[in-house]
Each structure stands twice: as structure tokens, then as C-alpha cells.
Design a protein around this motif. Sequence first.
Motif: not given
Length: 161
Positions: A54, A84-85, A88-89, A91-92, A97-98, A110
Motif C-alpha cells: 500500500q 485492486t485490493p 480498495r483498502r 479507499d476504505t 478515491h476511485k 485513483i
Amino acid sequence: MTSVQTPVASAGLDPAVDPLALESQVCFALSAAARAMVAIYRPLLEPLRLTHPQYLVMLALWEHGDLSMSEISAMVHLDPATVTPLVRRLDTLGYVHKTRSERDARVVTISLTDVGQALRAVAEGIPAQVVARTGMSVVELTEIRVMVAKVVDAGQRAGAL
């Protein structure tokens, strides 16, 4: 009498040393070095709530701004299914943000959020902490980075990446 050179001897390796010894393998040394370096980063990244992969994504975004998933994937040398994951993390966590492209819905861009951008100021101290934790000089670490980049380039030229 002519001497016959074995592939090991012609490669400049000492034939008395087992060419298949684990400690003789470049792949083993690089793998162990990568694990050691990630272990050095781990406690530095935990307060930022980032894993090392990350962090690599965040580095790409801090340096280049908005990027597509495929651009991130290429920059961090990870396949899209792995990125991708990670995104996603992020973003969480509220760091990115996507956004889907209006021209091509397959393209996801992104972008850093304000929180993700502000995190850069905290992360700026990480390289100096890595130098301190390794006990190596900036020059030594730079030399290693340059040599490893040559290995990555060789892998790309060989079609391995």
C-alpha cells in the motif's frame, strides 16, 4: 592438451563452489533482502495504517498525482489483480478515491484525498528512519537500489516482468 571450460567456469564462478548452493543464488539473496527490507519498513508504516505494498501505491500517487489502476500496476511492478485490493483498502482508509472515466468505463482513476495527501508529510520521515534502522549509509543504500534496478531491468528485457 586443451582445457574444457564448464559453463560455471566460463561464467567466472569458482567451479570448486557448488553452483547450486543456496547461498550462491542471486535469487535467494534478493528474496531474503526483500523480506528483510519489508520487515524494516513494517513498524514505520504501522502508525500510518499502511502495508508495504500500500505504501508503494501511495508513493506512486504522491509523486505522480492521479493515476489509472494500470499505471499504478506498472509503476509498482504488481499485477492488476494484486493492486485492486490494495487500492480498495486505501479507499476504505480514506486515503484515496476511485473515479470511473466518463470516456471509458473500464478505466478507473485513483486520486489522493486530502487525508491521503496530508499523510505525505508524515511519510517524509520514513526514508531517514530506514537509513537509521539498517545502519547503512545513504550511499550504500543508493548503490544497492541502483544494482537492484539493473536486475529489474534485466528481468524486463528477458520478458520475465
